[in-house]
Write a protein that holds these residues in place. Structure first.
Motif, short mmCIF file in Angstrom:
data_model
loop_
_atom_site.label_atom_id
_atom_site.label_comp_id
_atom_site.label_asym_id
_atom_site.label_seq_id
_atom_site.Cartn_x
_atom_site.Cartn_y
_atom_site.Cartn_z
N GLU A 1 0.83 -1.20 0.00
CA GLU A 1 0.00 0.00 0.00
C GLU A 1 0.87 1.26 0.00
O GLU A 1 0.59 2.24 -0.71
N MET A 2 1.95 1.23 0.75
CA MET A 2 2.81 2.40 0.85
C MET A 2 3.61 2.65 -0.43
O MET A 2 3.82 3.80 -0.83
N PHE A 3 4.05 1.59 -1.10
CA PHE A 3 4.75 1.78 -2.37
C PHE A 3 3.83 2.41 -3.41
O PHE A 3 4.25 3.26 -4.19
N ALA A 4 2.57 1.99 -3.40
CA ALA A 4 1.60 2.57 -4.33
C ALA A 4 1.39 4.05 -4.02
O ALA A 4 1.33 4.90 -4.93
N GLU A 5 1.28 4.38 -2.74
CA GLU A 5 1.12 5.78 -2.32
C GLU A 5 2.34 6.60 -2.71
O GLU A 5 2.22 7.73 -3.22
N ALA A 6 3.52 6.04 -2.46
CA ALA A 6 4.75 6.76 -2.77
C ALA A 6 4.86 7.06 -4.26
O ALA A 6 5.20 8.18 -4.66
N TRP A 7 4.57 6.05 -5.10
CA TRP A 7 4.68 6.25 -6.54
C TRP A 7 3.66 7.28 -7.04
O TRP A 7 3.97 8.09 -7.92
N GLU A 8 2.47 7.25 -6.48
CA GLU A 8 1.45 8.23 -6.86
C GLU A 8 1.93 9.65 -6.55
O GLU A 8 1.78 10.56 -7.36
N ASN A 9 2.51 9.83 -5.38
CA ASN A 9 3.04 11.15 -5.00
C ASN A 9 4.18 11.59 -5.93
O ASN A 9 4.27 12.75 -6.32
N ILE A 10 5.05 10.64 -6.25
CA ILE A 10 6.18 10.94 -7.14
C ILE A 10 5.69 11.36 -8.52
O ILE A 10 6.17 12.33 -9.11
N GLU A 11 4.72 10.63 -9.06
CA GLU A 11 4.18 10.95 -10.38
C GLU A 11 3.52 12.33 -10.41
O GLU A 11 3.52 13.01 -11.44
#
Length: 290
Positions: A163-173
């Protein structure tokens, strides 16, 4: 002990602590772990004092990941102007750690030491390993590993990581790479999206894959210098059991003919109440080899 201020190649002014020794002997260069600093590490001061008594140099060099969030003075290489940069373990970029390790190795050399032992605790081990994989072993006479973690593997086993990797990638994008994650790192510390995302499998940090245990273990297997490794009996970096982890890591240390693995009983990751035992082992190991 004296405080020393030095600048990294990318302009960060870092503080180190130096215990003097005889130049014909070795200097131990210590890389601290995540969120750590000289004030809150309970064994490095004793380590520096005891090694210095035996004639060895010791440098505890702060890296940009000291503390949770810190402010470091930085000099622009082109303009020469100074500014403040907010980093700490919350915001650091792992790839930049090579500048920090290199700084303290070069500092030891500038003091006149020709034999340098790279020491580390916890996450600092990954920084030392990354440094060696990029710079080679010419500057390294020996290696001290205190609670070396497979951070990528351990984070991957954490139930919230997907869940956190998905959140992190969304923020990065979205261009918000410095945005603090909703969940804390291992439920303890705040962490930025870009920093957490570097803990993914096959990323820059996936260099000590103890959890996955592949047949080819990477650069660690190429280290042909004397190695001593410690785990605490109740260490939070343990993958299986302390003894099994020591034996597995020893099996991957294929290039060295001198590997020592020690489990220190009745203590945890910071070696509380076992500081003297840890340091005594280290001093004895160093004296017998250097």
């Amino acid at each position: 002990m004296e405080l020393i201020h030095r600048d990294t190649k990318d302009g960060l002014n870092l503080v180190g602590c130096y215990w003097g020794g005889k130049k014909e002997k070795a200097c131990i260069v210590f890389t601290h772990g995540m969120y750590d600093n000289i004030l809150e590490n309970n064994f490095v001061e004793l380590m520096g004092e005891e090694l210095s008594k035996k004639g060895y140099g010791f440098i505890f060099g702060h890296n940009r990941g000291y503390g949770v969030i810190n402010t470091i003075l930085v000099k622009d290489r082109e303009s020469g102007k100074f500014s403040n940069k907010i980093i700490g373990s919350t915001f650091e970029k792992f790839g930049e750690s090579i500048y920090d390790v290199d700084l303290w190795v070069e500092t030891a050399k500038s003091f006149g030491y020709s034999k340098i032992i790279l020491a580390s605790h916890s996450f600092g081990w990954l920084k030392n390993l990354y440094y060696m994989s990029k710079k080679g072993l010419d500057n390294v006479a020996g290696v001290i590993m205190i609670s070396p973690p497979d951070t990528v593997g351990l984070v991957g086993r954490w139930e919230k990581s997907k869940e956190m990797f998905a959140e992190a990638w969304e923020n990065i994008e979205k261009g918000n790479s410095k945005k603090i994650m909703e969940h804390k790192m291992l439920d303890i510390f705040p962490i930025s999206s870009r920093t957490f995302y570097s803990y993914r499998r096959d990323g820059i940090l996936d260099i000590f894959p103890l959890v996955e245990s592949p047949e080819e273990f990477g650069y660690f297997s190429k280290i042909d210098k004397p190695i001593i490794m410690f785990l605490a009996e109740r260490d939070n970096v343990i993958v299986e059991t302390p003894q099994k982890d020591v034996e597995k890591i020893k099996s991957y240390a294929k290039s060295t003919k001198d590997f020592t693995g020690i489990v220190i009983e009745k203590t945890t990751h910071k070696y509380i109440k076992k500081e003297k035992e840890l340091v005594n082992y280290i001093v004895d190991w160093v004296e017998k080899r250097f």
